[in-house]
Design a protein around this motif. Structure first.
Motif, short mmCIF file in Angstrom:
data_model
loop_
_atom_site.label_atom_id
_atom_site.label_comp_id
_atom_site.label_asym_id
_atom_site.label_seq_id
_atom_site.Cartn_x
_atom_site.Cartn_y
_atom_site.Cartn_z
N GLN A 21 0.83 -1.20 0.00
CA GLN A 21 0.00 0.00 0.00
C GLN A 21 0.87 1.26 0.00
OE1 GLN A 21 -3.15 -0.22 -0.31
NE2 GLN A 21 -3.72 -2.23 0.47
N PRO A 22 0.59 2.20 -0.88
CA PRO A 22 1.32 3.47 -0.81
C PRO A 22 0.78 4.31 0.35
CG PRO A 22 -0.32 3.57 -2.53
CD PRO A 22 -0.35 2.16 -1.99
N SER A 24 0.00 7.24 0.37
CA SER A 24 -1.07 8.13 -0.13
C SER A 24 -2.45 7.49 0.01
CB SER A 24 -0.80 8.51 -1.58
OG SER A 24 -0.78 7.36 -2.41
N GLN A 50 1.03 9.39 7.58
CA GLN A 50 1.68 8.94 6.34
C GLN A 50 3.20 8.90 6.50
OE1 GLN A 50 -0.15 11.95 3.83
NE2 GLN A 50 -1.33 10.38 2.74
N THR A 54 5.56 5.55 6.24
CA THR A 54 6.69 5.54 5.32
C THR A 54 7.96 5.11 6.06
OG1 THR A 54 5.72 7.25 3.94
CG2 THR A 54 8.10 6.95 3.75
#
Length: 144
Positions: A21-22, A24, A50, A54
């Motif tokens: 999953q990104p 974003s 986010q 990351t």
């Protein structure tokens, strides 16, 4: 009709394949002012969440959740899960399983508060050479 099942389904789908999953994609799940609290800290706002994801997923080779059936009450749901993950510098890169649970508050079809409960020692500290020995020793003493 309640939006709760929609949020729960999106939550489960996102975490089931977290490593694919990104960050974003979190915008489709979390409110802009959401908070995520776990044993490593408190992250307020979508951008902070986010950034946290990351950072967490950097160098992780595998991270997916097996999620049990949720329990719902009004605008809150809770679920237990097992995170299956691997990192090349932790436990020789072998896949580890970490049980935990999340309590999630929802508003307007978005997560506004997520509180995760799991053993950070079991997740990371026990797998570090010197610190791992100390954490495992303390746990043994408490159990006996």
């Amino acid at each position: 009709m309640s939006a709760m099942p929609s949020v729960i389904n999106r939550f489960i789908d996102y975490y089931a394949e977290l490593d694919n999953q990104p960050p974003s994609a979190l915008a489709g799940l979390y409110d802009a002012q959401a908070a995520l609290i776990d044993p490593f800290g408190e992250h307020r706002g979508l951008f902070a969440i986010q950034r946290y994801f990351t950072h967490l997923l950097t160098n992780v080779e595998h991270c997916r959740f097996v999620i049990d059936a949720p329990v719902c009450d009004g605008h809150r749901f809770a679920l237990t899960w097992t995170m299956n993950w691997s990192h090349p510098r932790i436990a020789g890169g072998e896949t580890l399983a970490l049980p935990g649970c999340s309590i999630v508050d929802v508003a307007n079809d978005r997560v506004v508060l997520q509180r995760d409960y799991y053993d950070a020692g079991e997740m990371i500290y026990e797998h570090l050479p010197l610190l791992g020995w100390a954490v495992r020793s303390v746990k043994r003493r408490v159990r006996s």
